[in-house]
Design a protein around this motif. Structure first.
Motif, PDB file in Angstrom:
ATOM      1  N   GLY A 134      70.516  90.745  45.821  1.00  8.20           N
ATOM      2  CA  GLY A 134      69.590  90.221  44.990  1.00  8.20           C
ATOM      3  C   GLY A 134      69.206  91.041  43.888  1.00  8.20           C
ATOM      4  N   TRP A 135      68.584  90.451  42.805  1.00  6.55           N
ATOM      5  CA  TRP A 135      68.029  91.433  41.838  1.00  6.55           C
ATOM      6  C   TRP A 135      66.854  92.040  42.294  1.00  6.55           C
ATOM      7  N   SER A 136      65.659  91.631  42.843  1.00  3.12           N
ATOM      8  CA  SER A 136      64.646  92.257  43.104  1.00  3.12           C
ATOM      9  C   SER A 136      65.112  93.362  44.265  1.00  3.12           C
ATOM     10  N   THR A 137      65.767  93.088  44.990  1.00  2.00           N
ATOM     11  CA  THR A 137      66.260  94.202  46.146  1.00  2.00           C
ATOM     12  C   THR A 137      66.879  95.334  45.392  1.00  2.00           C
ATOM     13  N   GLY A 138      67.785  94.967  44.346  1.00  2.00           N
ATOM     14  CA  GLY A 138      68.390  96.147  43.614  1.00  2.00           C
ATOM     15  C   GLY A 138      67.398  96.880  42.795  1.00  2.00           C
ATOM     16  N   ALA A 139      66.629  96.261  42.133  1.00  3.21           N
ATOM     17  CA  ALA A 139      65.542  97.023  41.332  1.00  3.21           C
ATOM     18  C   ALA A 139      64.776  97.900  42.191  1.00  3.21           C
ATOM     19  N   LEU A 150      65.734  99.140  45.091  1.00  2.92           N
ATOM     20  CA  LEU A 150      66.631 100.240  45.754  1.00  2.92           C
ATOM     21  C   LEU A 150      66.554 101.233  44.716  1.00  2.92           C
ATOM     22  N   TYR A 151      66.992 100.724  43.438  1.00  2.52           N
ATOM     23  CA  TYR A 151      67.128 101.868  42.422  1.00  2.52           C
ATOM     24  C   TYR A 151      65.857 102.808  42.183  1.00  2.52           C
ATOM     25  N   GLU A 152      64.873 101.868  41.960  1.00  4.37           N
ATOM     26  CA  GLU A 152      63.637 102.514  41.817  1.00  4.37           C
ATOM     27  C   GLU A 152      63.102 103.613  42.682  1.00  4.37           C
ATOM     28  N   SER A 153      63.560 103.225  43.907  1.00  7.72           N
ATOM     29  CA  SER A 153      63.159 104.220  45.066  1.00  7.72           C
ATOM     30  C   SER A 153      64.001 105.150  45.689  1.00  7.72           C
ATOM     31  N   THR A 154      65.256 104.921  45.096  1.00 12.81           N
ATOM     32  CA  THR A 154      66.435 106.175  45.627  1.00 12.81           C
ATOM     33  C   THR A 154      66.893 106.578  44.450  1.00 12.81           C
ATOM     34  N   GLY A 155      67.094 106.014  43.331  1.00 16.95           N
ATOM     35  CA  GLY A 155      67.609 106.844  42.208  1.00 16.95           C
ATOM     36  C   GLY A 155      69.019 106.406  41.944  1.00 16.95           C
ATOM     37  N   HIS A 156      69.616 105.936  43.088  1.00 20.37           N
ATOM     38  CA  HIS A 156      71.192 105.635  43.209  1.00 20.37           C
ATOM     39  C   HIS A 156      71.572 104.582  42.475  1.00 20.37           C
ATOM     40  N   PRO A 157      72.476 104.443  41.904  1.00 19.44           N
ATOM     41  CA  PRO A 157      73.040 103.131  41.202  1.00 19.44           C
ATOM     42  C   PRO A 157      73.375 102.249  42.188  1.00 19.44           C
ATOM     43  N   VAL A 158      72.921 101.019  41.712  1.00 17.21           N
ATOM     44  CA  VAL A 158      72.978  99.881  42.675  1.00 17.21           C
ATOM     45  C   VAL A 158      73.717  98.690  42.097  1.00 17.21           C
ATOM     46  N   ILE A 159      74.700  98.063  42.774  1.00 10.52           N
ATOM     47  CA  ILE A 159      75.529  96.850  42.453  1.00 10.52           C
ATOM     48  C   ILE A 159      74.874  95.807  42.900  1.00 10.52           C
ATOM     49  N   ILE A 168      70.955  97.596  57.698  1.00 12.89           N
ATOM     50  CA  ILE A 168      69.954  96.346  57.544  1.00 12.89           C
ATOM     51  C   ILE A 168      68.656  96.323  58.115  1.00 12.89           C
ATOM     52  N   PRO A 169      67.619  95.719  57.282  1.00 19.52           N
ATOM     53  CA  PRO A 169      66.280  96.097  57.933  1.00 19.52           C
ATOM     54  C   PRO A 169      66.003  95.696  59.396  1.00 19.52           C
ATOM     55  N   GLN A 170      65.054  96.365  59.951  1.00 14.50           N
ATOM     56  CA  GLN A 170      64.776  96.178  61.580  1.00 14.50           C
ATOM     57  C   GLN A 170      64.140  94.793  61.685  1.00 14.50           C
ATOM     58  N   THR A 171      63.146  94.419  60.644  1.00 19.03           N
ATOM     59  CA  THR A 171      62.442  93.147  60.929  1.00 19.03           C
ATOM     60  C   THR A 171      63.277  91.733  60.536  1.00 19.03           C
ATOM     61  N   PRO A 172      63.533  91.044  61.478  1.00 14.96           N
ATOM     62  CA  PRO A 172      64.156  89.795  61.068  1.00 14.96           C
ATOM     63  C   PRO A 172      63.565  88.894  59.914  1.00 14.96           C
ATOM     64  N   GLY A 173      64.376  88.587  59.005  1.00  7.63           N
ATOM     65  CA  GLY A 173      63.762  87.684  57.981  1.00  7.63           C
ATOM     66  C   GLY A 173      63.517  88.765  56.638  1.00  7.63           C
ATOM     67  N   MET A 174      63.641  89.912  56.833  1.00  6.62           N
ATOM     68  CA  MET A 174      63.381  90.763  55.571  1.00  6.62           C
ATOM     69  C   MET A 174      64.633  91.320  54.952  1.00  6.62           C
ATOM     70  N   ASP A 175      64.573  91.433  53.769  1.00  5.19           N
ATOM     71  CA  ASP A 175      65.592  92.230  52.943  1.00  5.19           C
ATOM     72  C   ASP A 175      64.965  93.682  52.747  1.00  5.19           C
ATOM     73  N   TRP A 176      65.662  94.492  51.888  1.00  5.87           N
ATOM     74  CA  TRP A 176      65.318  95.870  51.359  1.00  5.87           C
ATOM     75  C   TRP A 176      64.052  95.615  50.470  1.00  5.87           C
ATOM     76  N   ASN A 177      64.076  94.621  49.517  1.00  6.96           N
ATOM     77  CA  ASN A 177      62.797  94.728  48.994  1.00  6.96           C
ATOM     78  C   ASN A 177      61.517  94.474  49.341  1.00  6.96           C
ATOM     79  N   ASP A 178      61.722  93.466  50.635  1.00  3.33           N
ATOM     80  CA  ASP A 178      60.475  93.374  51.388  1.00  3.33           C
ATOM     81  C   ASP A 178      60.097  94.712  51.878  1.00  3.33           C
ATOM     82  N   VAL A 179      61.011  95.466  52.632  1.00  9.80           N
ATOM     83  CA  VAL A 179      60.835  96.876  53.190  1.00  9.80           C
ATOM     84  C   VAL A 179      60.067  97.840  52.131  1.00  9.80           C
TER      85      VAL A 179
END
Length: 104
Positions: A18-23, A25-34, A87-98
């Protein structure tokens, strides 16, 4: 799919749902995201980007869905493109949550 950043062939390339996860990830890592937009689109997107960036280190950043779809689709996409998945460790979470709430 949508692209955040400017992918190069030798980059670490993150692929997520998803968009929020991609944003986040990009903000936190600087790596390009698809952004695949949907779990079921992870594999087709990963396959296309393997062709476009054959040397890229591809990491599928899957969701930890309670029903398991995010995990299953992330594994399939990683196998399809010769990449890895996380995969995030916590069930129900995505990387944006983390990244946003500090959940692990």
């Amino acid at each position: 799919f949508a692209v955040i950043g400017k992918p190069q062939d030798d980059d670490v390339l993150l692929i997520c749902e998803g968009w929020s996860t991609g944003a986040s990830l990009y903000e936190s890592t600087g790596h390009p995201v698809i952004v695949a937009v949907d779990a079921g689109n992870l594999t087709p997107v990963a396959e296309v980007w393997r062709i476009l960036a054959p040397k890229a280190k591809m990491i599928i950043m899957g969701d930890n869905d309670v029903h398991g779809k995010g995990q299953i689709e992330a594994r399939k996409a990683a196998l399809a493109c010769g990449g890895k998945y996380q995969i995030p460790q916590t069930p129900g979470m995505d990387w944006n949550d983390v990244l946003t709430f500090g959940g692990v």
